[in-house]
Design a protein around this motif. Structure first.
Motif, PDB file in Angstrom:
ATOM      1  N   SER A  14     -11.998 -16.233  86.584  1.00  0.00           N
ATOM      2  CA  SER A  14     -10.603 -16.666  86.668  1.00  0.00           C
ATOM      3  C   SER A  14      -9.860 -16.295  85.387  1.00  0.00           C
ATOM      4  N   LYS A  54      -6.186 -11.306  92.894  1.00  0.00           N
ATOM      5  CA  LYS A  54      -7.252 -12.295  93.074  1.00  0.00           C
ATOM      6  C   LYS A  54      -8.049 -11.983  94.335  1.00  0.00           C
ATOM      7  N   ALA A  85      -5.171 -18.439  89.556  1.00  0.00           N
ATOM      8  CA  ALA A  85      -6.575 -18.534  89.955  1.00  0.00           C
ATOM      9  C   ALA A  85      -7.124 -19.931  89.676  1.00  0.00           C
ATOM     10  N   ARG A  91     -17.655 -16.508  90.431  1.00  0.00           N
ATOM     11  CA  ARG A  91     -16.463 -16.650  91.269  1.00  0.00           C
ATOM     12  C   ARG A  91     -16.635 -17.905  92.112  1.00  0.00           C
TER      13      ARG A  91
END
Length: 467
Positions: A331, A122, A336, A313
């Motif tokens: 995600s 991530k 996430a 994002r």
């Protein structure tokens, strides 16, 4: 690239990476016979090139693949597919465009000078872009390329030679660097969580492949997250690399929202355009990497204030009728989605989760909803029913509204209804878009359109290329 001459070579995949590999090989070896394995529609596109030495076919079977010495495959094609494994056992070598690029950039000492590779489950795209942004703010010509949206082979022979290469690598590409036999100057690893199990086959192999960037490629300097238990353990074993830590009190780290270098306060990070504490924590990774280059990172840190967040994002698209729409389409893991919820913990939120089912566990997400639930959760997509079933017992306790949608349009309607004209509709699916959409970009654009905003305004990645 020259070593391909005289060999039987095929390309597997005709997406952007595949087309970049074709152009790069053709530029160096204009008469090398090439076979392209692709779809029927892609074969028609390839035929339009009028390349007499390019033949396209759709039968990427083990028998056909094993007829070649080298297959240059696109990153999304797993080397663990049965046909690839069978061909490899017959002697076919599978490589990616990333391996070709690094092989072309090897110095006499075996190091690809001035390359900073960033990976992690991530935050790797934002971290890589922020790295390029700060280096440029310091007056350094820097390339931003890789998995972030510009294949490395598209920048094989740039008009302007950059001082530094900020390169994002996915878990599909990290092994390519080691395969090239070239050491990166610096490798940054942010974190490790379960991801891409359908490509790698298991969580264990995902971790192994992800960490090849440091365990096998052996960078000159490895920049690792001191707060990730697996990375903390790994750091002690990397005898071939100098290890630098971020998130440790001796180096760049956060204390609450304040940024410190050792015991020296540097700045308050709350106003930075880096959504979520994890992204501000990754600023520490960027500054550690900059110091590893031999530069003074302290005066560059304030330039993070002028960073433009990347699309899809935790991207705030806008507000209509009292509801703010946040696009976190990239995600693809439950972790996430949890991080996204944490960013809006003080707001009324309706989150949309679900998509392509890769078998990732959602139990931890469901457990977290017992104490940190938003106003509403709406499930959708292929794994929507599985997520919904896990959440039903929790929702029954009265913690939140639980909805089940047939598609994104339906999910947004349910989310808006649950919020009652005030709050945040958060698209953070925790799953890929395959099946319903071409990619996460298409999903994010559709989300923006359904929210009443122009999708063309949200999709440009700032700073790609050399500047």
């Amino acid at each position: 690239m020259a070593s391909l001459d005289g060999r039987k070579v095929a390309l597997w995949g005709w997406g952007r990476e595949g087309r970049a590999a074709y152009r790069a090989i053709r530029a160096r070896l204009p008469s090398l016979p090439l076979t392209l394995f692709c779809s029927t529609a892609e074969a028609a596109e390839a035929a339009a090139l009028n390349d007499a030495n390019l033949v396209a076919e759709s039968d990427a079977s083990a028998a056909r693949l094993s007829a070649f010495d080298v297959v240059v495959k696109s990153p999304g094609i797993s080397p663990y597919k049965p046909e690839a494994v069978a061909a490899a056992e017959q002697g076919t070598r599978f490589i990616g465009g990333t391996a070709l690029w690094f092989a072309e950039h090897a110095g006499a000492d075996g190091v690809a000078a001035d390359t900073i590779c960033v990976t992690g489950t991530k935050g790797k795209s934002t971290t890589t872009a922020l790295l390029a942004h700060l280096l440029r703010a310091g007056g350094h010509v820097t390339a931003l390329a890789g998995n972030i949206g510009l294949p490395l082979l598209e920048a094989l022979e740039p008009d302007i030679a950059p001082e530094f290469w900020a390169i994002e690598l996915s878990s599909y590409q990290t092994g390519d660097v080691a395969q090239a036999g070239v050491r990166p100057e610096i490798a940054v690893v942010l974190n490790i969580f379960p991801e891409h199990l359908d490509w790698h086959g298991s969580h264990e192999r995902y971790v192994e492949d992800k960490l090849k960037l440091v365990t096998q490629a052996q960078p000159r300097i490895a920049v690792l997250n001191a707060n990730d238990p697996r990375l903390a353990q790994l750091g002690a074993t990397l005898s071939a690399s100098d290890v630098r830590w971020f998130g440790h009190r001796d180096g760049w780290h956060l204390r609450e929202d304040d940024l410190y270098r050792g015991e020296a306060f540097v700045m308050d990070t709350r106003a930075l355009p880096l959504p979520g504490r994890h992204n501000r924590g990754n600023l520490c990774a960027v500054l550690t990497a900059i110091e590893a280059l031999g530069l003074d990172a302290v005066p560059l840190a304030p330039h993070a204030a002028s960073f433009r967040p990347l699309p899809h994002r935790l991207q705030t698209i806008g507000t209509r009728d009292g509801i703010t729409y946040v696009n976190d389409s990239i995600s693809t893991t439950p972790h996430a989605s949890l991080a996204a919820l944490d960013c809006f913990a003080s707001r009324r939120v309706a989150i949309l989760v679900g998509g392509h089912d890769r078998g990732l566990p959602w139990e931890d997400f469901a457990d977290a909803m017992r104490t940190h639930a938003p106003v509403a959760i709406v499930t959708m997509g292929q794994n929507g029913p599985r997520i919904h079933a896990l959440l039903e017992p929790v929702a029954a306790q009265g913690g939140f509204v639980l909805g089940e949608a047939v598609d994104l349009d339906d999910a947004m309607a349910q989310a808006r209804a649950a919020l009652g004209g005030e709050g945040v509709v958060l698209l953070s699916p925790g799953a890929p878009s395959f099946g319903a959409y071409r990619d996460y970009v298409a999903r994010g654009r559709h989300f923006a359109e359904l929210a009443g905003f122009d999708p063309e305004m949200i999709s440009t990645i700032p700073g790609l290329g050399i500047a």
